[in-house]
Design an enzyme around this catalytic site. Sequence first.
Site, PDB file in Angstrom:
ATOM      1  N   GLU A   1       0.365   4.511   6.152  1.00 34.61           N
ATOM      2  CA  GLU A   1       1.470   5.470   6.271  1.00 34.61           C
ATOM      3  C   GLU A   1       1.323   6.402   7.474  1.00 34.61           C
ATOM      4  O   GLU A   1       2.323   6.871   7.996  1.00 34.61           O
ATOM      5  CB  GLU A   1       1.685   6.256   4.978  1.00 34.61           C
ATOM      6  CG  GLU A   1       0.575   7.186   4.593  1.00 34.61           C
ATOM      7  CD  GLU A   1       0.802   7.839   3.234  1.00 34.61           C
ATOM      8  OE1 GLU A   1       1.955   8.007   2.832  1.00 34.61           O
ATOM      9  OE2 GLU A   1      -0.195   8.185   2.584  1.00 34.61           O
TER      10      GLU A   1
ATOM     11  N   ASN B   1      21.181  17.936  -0.654  1.00 35.96           N
ATOM     12  CA  ASN B   1      20.014  17.084  -0.846  1.00 35.96           C
ATOM     13  C   ASN B   1      20.292  16.225  -2.072  1.00 35.96           C
ATOM     14  O   ASN B   1      20.498  16.764  -3.161  1.00 35.96           O
ATOM     15  CB  ASN B   1      18.774  17.958  -1.074  1.00 35.96           C
ATOM     16  CG  ASN B   1      17.584  17.168  -1.584  1.00 35.96           C
ATOM     17  OD1 ASN B   1      17.443  15.988  -1.277  1.00 35.96           O
ATOM     18  ND2 ASN B   1      16.733  17.804  -2.358  1.00 35.96           N
ATOM     19  N   GLY B   2      20.347  14.912  -1.901  1.00 33.80           N
ATOM     20  CA  GLY B   2      20.631  14.032  -3.034  1.00 33.80           C
ATOM     21  C   GLY B   2      21.547  12.905  -2.611  1.00 33.80           C
ATOM     22  O   GLY B   2      21.674  12.625  -1.408  1.00 33.80           O
TER      23      GLY B   2
ATOM     24  N   GLU C   1      -5.553   3.052  -2.410  1.00 29.34           N
ATOM     25  CA  GLU C   1      -5.208   4.364  -1.851  1.00 29.34           C
ATOM     26  C   GLU C   1      -5.670   4.475  -0.389  1.00 29.34           C
ATOM     27  O   GLU C   1      -4.952   5.000   0.468  1.00 29.34           O
ATOM     28  CB  GLU C   1      -5.841   5.468  -2.722  1.00 29.34           C
ATOM     29  CG  GLU C   1      -5.691   6.893  -2.220  1.00 29.34           C
ATOM     30  CD  GLU C   1      -4.252   7.356  -2.027  1.00 29.34           C
ATOM     31  OE1 GLU C   1      -3.325   6.664  -2.444  1.00 29.34           O
ATOM     32  OE2 GLU C   1      -4.064   8.418  -1.407  1.00 29.34           O
TER      33      GLU C   1
ATOM     34  N   ARG D   1       9.906  17.664   3.895  1.00 29.90           N
ATOM     35  CA  ARG D   1      10.828  16.941   3.009  1.00 29.90           C
ATOM     36  C   ARG D   1      11.732  15.961   3.766  1.00 29.90           C
ATOM     37  O   ARG D   1      12.469  15.181   3.157  1.00 29.90           O
ATOM     38  CB  ARG D   1      11.712  17.930   2.246  1.00 29.90           C
ATOM     39  CG  ARG D   1      10.940  18.909   1.393  1.00 29.90           C
ATOM     40  CD  ARG D   1      11.877  19.887   0.741  1.00 29.90           C
ATOM     41  NE  ARG D   1      12.719  19.228  -0.231  1.00 29.90           N
ATOM     42  CZ  ARG D   1      12.401  19.043  -1.501  1.00 29.90           C
ATOM     43  NH1 ARG D   1      11.248  19.491  -1.950  1.00 29.90           N
ATOM     44  NH2 ARG D   1      13.222  18.436  -2.316  1.00 29.90           N
TER      45      ARG D   1
ATOM     46  N   LYS E   1       8.107  13.924   1.893  1.00 33.26           N
ATOM     47  CA  LYS E   1       7.105  14.301   0.889  1.00 33.26           C
ATOM     48  C   LYS E   1       7.639  14.205  -0.526  1.00 33.26           C
ATOM     49  O   LYS E   1       6.910  13.872  -1.448  1.00 33.26           O
ATOM     50  CB  LYS E   1       6.674  15.733   1.191  1.00 33.26           C
ATOM     51  CG  LYS E   1       5.579  16.257   0.318  1.00 33.26           C
ATOM     52  CD  LYS E   1       4.242  15.968   0.928  1.00 33.26           C
ATOM     53  CE  LYS E   1       3.100  16.291  -0.001  1.00 33.26           C
ATOM     54  NZ  LYS E   1       2.021  15.322   0.143  1.00 33.26           N
TER      55      LYS E   1
ATOM     56  N   CYS F   1      15.096  15.708   2.207  1.00 30.03           N
ATOM     57  CA  CYS F   1      15.979  16.770   2.682  1.00 30.03           C
ATOM     58  C   CYS F   1      15.519  18.111   2.111  1.00 30.03           C
ATOM     59  O   CYS F   1      15.194  18.230   0.944  1.00 30.03           O
ATOM     60  CB  CYS F   1      17.442  16.587   2.308  1.00 30.03           C
ATOM     61  SG  CYS F   1      18.144  15.074   2.935  1.00 30.03           S
TER      62      CYS F   1
ATOM     63  N   HIS G   1      -9.347 -15.532  -3.456  1.00 26.77           N
ATOM     64  CA  HIS G   1      -8.151 -16.216  -3.954  1.00 26.77           C
ATOM     65  C   HIS G   1      -6.997 -16.148  -2.954  1.00 26.77           C
ATOM     66  O   HIS G   1      -5.847 -16.355  -3.329  1.00 26.77           O
ATOM     67  CB  HIS G   1      -7.740 -15.627  -5.308  1.00 26.77           C
ATOM     68  CG  HIS G   1      -8.796 -15.802  -6.354  1.00 26.77           C
ATOM     69  ND1 HIS G   1      -9.067 -17.018  -6.944  1.00 26.77           N
ATOM     70  CD2 HIS G   1      -9.696 -14.932  -6.871  1.00 26.77           C
ATOM     71  CE1 HIS G   1     -10.066 -16.878  -7.792  1.00 26.77           C
ATOM     72  NE2 HIS G   1     -10.466 -15.623  -7.772  1.00 26.77           N
TER      73      HIS G   1
ATOM     74  N   TRP H   1      16.448  13.802   5.631  1.00 28.68           N
ATOM     75  CA  TRP H   1      15.845  12.476   5.520  1.00 28.68           C
ATOM     76  C   TRP H   1      16.999  11.559   5.176  1.00 28.68           C
ATOM     77  O   TRP H   1      17.569  11.628   4.082  1.00 28.68           O
ATOM     78  CB  TRP H   1      14.789  12.471   4.414  1.00 28.68           C
ATOM     79  CG  TRP H   1      14.018  11.188   4.325  1.00 28.68           C
ATOM     80  CD1 TRP H   1      12.881  10.876   5.013  1.00 28.68           C
ATOM     81  CD2 TRP H   1      14.314  10.067   3.485  1.00 28.68           C
ATOM     82  NE1 TRP H   1      12.460   9.618   4.659  1.00 28.68           N
ATOM     83  CE2 TRP H   1      13.317   9.096   3.722  1.00 28.68           C
ATOM     84  CE3 TRP H   1      15.322   9.782   2.575  1.00 28.68           C
ATOM     85  CZ2 TRP H   1      13.300   7.871   3.083  1.00 28.68           C
ATOM     86  CZ3 TRP H   1      15.304   8.552   1.930  1.00 28.68           C
ATOM     87  CH2 TRP H   1      14.292   7.611   2.186  1.00 28.68           C
TER      88      TRP H   1
ATOM     89  N   LYS I   1      -3.206   5.200   2.758  1.00 25.47           N
ATOM     90  CA  LYS I   1      -3.382   6.316   3.702  1.00 25.47           C
ATOM     91  C   LYS I   1      -3.316   5.808   5.132  1.00 25.47           C
ATOM     92  O   LYS I   1      -2.662   6.392   5.981  1.00 25.47           O
ATOM     93  CB  LYS I   1      -4.747   7.011   3.505  1.00 25.47           C
ATOM     94  CG  LYS I   1      -4.898   7.919   2.334  1.00 25.47           C
ATOM     95  CD  LYS I   1      -4.081   9.176   2.361  1.00 25.47           C
ATOM     96  CE  LYS I   1      -2.713   8.995   1.819  1.00 25.47           C
ATOM     97  NZ  LYS I   1      -2.413   9.069   0.445  1.00 25.47           N
TER      98      LYS I   1
HETATM   99  C1  F6R Z   1       1.410   8.860  -0.169  1.00 22.62           C
HETATM  100  C2  F6R Z   1       2.323   9.709  -0.912  1.00 22.62           C
HETATM  101  C3  F6R Z   1       3.368   9.053  -1.747  1.00 22.62           C
HETATM  102  C4  F6R Z   1       3.564   9.847  -3.046  1.00 22.62           C
HETATM  103  C5  F6R Z   1       4.747   9.278  -3.844  1.00 22.62           C
HETATM  104  C6  F6R Z   1       4.910   9.984  -5.175  1.00 22.62           C
HETATM  105  O1  F6R Z   1       0.492   9.617   0.563  1.00 22.62           O
HETATM  106  O2  F6R Z   1       2.264  10.901  -0.834  1.00 22.62           O
HETATM  107  O3  F6R Z   1       3.062   7.733  -2.016  1.00 22.62           O
HETATM  108  O4  F6R Z   1       2.385   9.788  -3.791  1.00 22.62           O
HETATM  109  O5  F6R Z   1       5.909   9.409  -3.102  1.00 22.62           O
HETATM  110  O6  F6R Z   1       5.144  11.346  -5.001  1.00 22.62           O
HETATM  111  P1  F6R Z   1       4.892  12.378  -6.164  1.00 22.62           P
HETATM  112  O7  F6R Z   1       3.442  12.387  -6.467  1.00 22.62           O
HETATM  113  O8  F6R Z   1       5.380  13.683  -5.616  1.00 22.62           O
HETATM  114  O9  F6R Z   1       5.687  11.907  -7.349  1.00 22.62           O
END
Ligand code: F6R
Length: 615
Positions: free
Chosen positions: A495, A102-103, A488, A27, A610, A2, A511, A76, A492
């Site tokens: 997501e 937001n929260g 990672e 967000r 984000k 949010c 395994h 969100w 990527k």
């Molecule tokens: C994936 C991604 C998330 C963040 C995670 C932690 O691309 O962006 O997995 O890495 O939500 O977020 P931060 O780094 O802001 O604590």
Amino acid sequence: MCGIVGYIGNKDAFPILLKGLHRLEYRGYDSAGIALVSEERKNLNVYKTRGKVADLEHFVESKDISGTIGIAHTRWATHGEPNDINAHPHYSQSENIALIHNGIIENYAVLKEELLRKGYTFQSATDTEVLVQFIEYVKDSNHTDLATAVHLALSQIVGAYAIAIIEKNNPDFLIAARKSSPLVVGIGEDEFFLASDATPIVEYTNKVIYLDDEEIAVIRREEGLKITSIENVEKTPHIQELSMNLSQLEKGGYPHFMLKEIFEQPRTLLDCMSGRINVEGNNVVLSGIFDNQEKFRKAKRIVICACGTSWHAGTIGMYLMEEYCRIPVVVEYSSEFRYRKPVIYPDDIVIAISQSGETADTLAAVELAKSHGAFIYGICNVVGASIPRATHSGSYTHAGPEIGVASTKAFTAQVTVLTLMTLVIGKVRGTISEENYLKIAQELLKVPAKMEQTLQLNEQIKEFSKIFTYAKNFIYLGRGYNYPLALEGALKLKEISYIHAEGYPAAEMKHGPIALIDAEMPVVVIAIKRGMYEKVVSNIQEIKARKGKVIAIITEGDEIVKQVSDYYIEIPDTEECLVPLVASIPLQLLAYHIAVTKGQDVDQPRNLAKSVTVE
Ligand code: F6R
């Protein structure tokens, strides 16, 4: 999670709020809304709709959007599905007050029951509507003004909030408060801005105040800003200057922020290293460690706490620090660590890694470790966010605003900071040889140029990524430093393309996951001529024997892996511990192009946000 924005001043509020929402859309983007007090018609207008900010823009066409005070929200969903009714702002019962949030209000159910008993009715399924109704109830039952009611009501709220509130009969008054969710106040000439982060504010003023937990900002047109605690004790505001610039918030000719941010990495790495490593590569300085050398010398253990991509960066940090600082390192998911009753010693160093600096679980992990007396070091990107303010010391990644929801440049900047930390801690503890120190530091300086070279492969990767849009699953394999990178790479892809992908240590494949291999299965293998190269080549043979499709990331000129893989991407050679920095580029580009070819919204993938400010 949010985004909230607010304005009071002498300009039309609507365009400022709308632009702010666009900036904060990363967000959350399942619904959006806006509330404006129209001074002329004495109305409090609330407009909200399911969908993105662009849908809201469309929705308000031909509506009354006048007013020089307003609040706006991009959501969100937590409580209540994403729909028009659950979108913010929410009205109070009388429709005299509008609130955005937001929260999460944890005690909303108890409050709602109490309000229902008193005859209040609810339109939405949200905790936020309970809060605005509760504030109005406190106001009316105490025959008091809104500011006093907000103070009284918030003293009974359990949970996390950043809120902004306006009132129909009071067009000169905006009130906001925060607890465990971020809120920034921008101070202009006879105008004030509110936002979840500084990005909606930067083009109007560079003077900001980051509200602290349990602070309330009361803004009156005539008297200006006053900050108090919930108990109504006045606070002295700490005004800070923003160093962000506007071009960092635009796409700059790229079709998506994600692609722009992938291409920015040579620059962001240079920014991250600037002032920390000299041109000869024989002296690395991090003031956050330098000022606390004794702690790092005496520490018995390092605990790294993070989530998602930041956790992957932390795992690379574990490999680095164990090899060169000879100290035990554990990497924890913040969400597990905070609830597991972990053993934390006062001579532990806890490193919290977070791009946003707002991730609720990582912030809670920091507070928990602090309460056990550990020394907390933050690695964050967003300057002034909650985590860097809660830590004892730290290093910013200086990657600039990351707007694409899938993290790219923040990840490589985190790994860079962890590499610099390794060199400094290794020196402080006397565990890194002069030869290794020089070799790594000098090679790190060459990484931006090697990333630049790797980015030239963009068109090649774009072409062959089209082949894989059929896939329902992907496997990513790597060993040593490249195992976290495999995780990672898989994250990527899943997501942004919604293709299921698993990262595995290459040797673990036999395994279990090997059972998944058939002619349909693409397997991305980081098969660099460093570390356990021969063993990874054997793993490729095992995949080929079962007809899997191998996409190998190889060292330039490696004819052996070229011959055994179906597709290959050649990257320049570098030190083993620095490979993840260069090899990140093809993995990011592969995920990006597959997702674009499948027609997905790569900057705002479904269900994600984000900044994860809820548990
Ligand atoms: C994936 C991604 C998330 C963040 C995670 C932690 O691309 O962006 O997995 O890495 O939500 O977020 P931060 O780094 O802001 O604590």
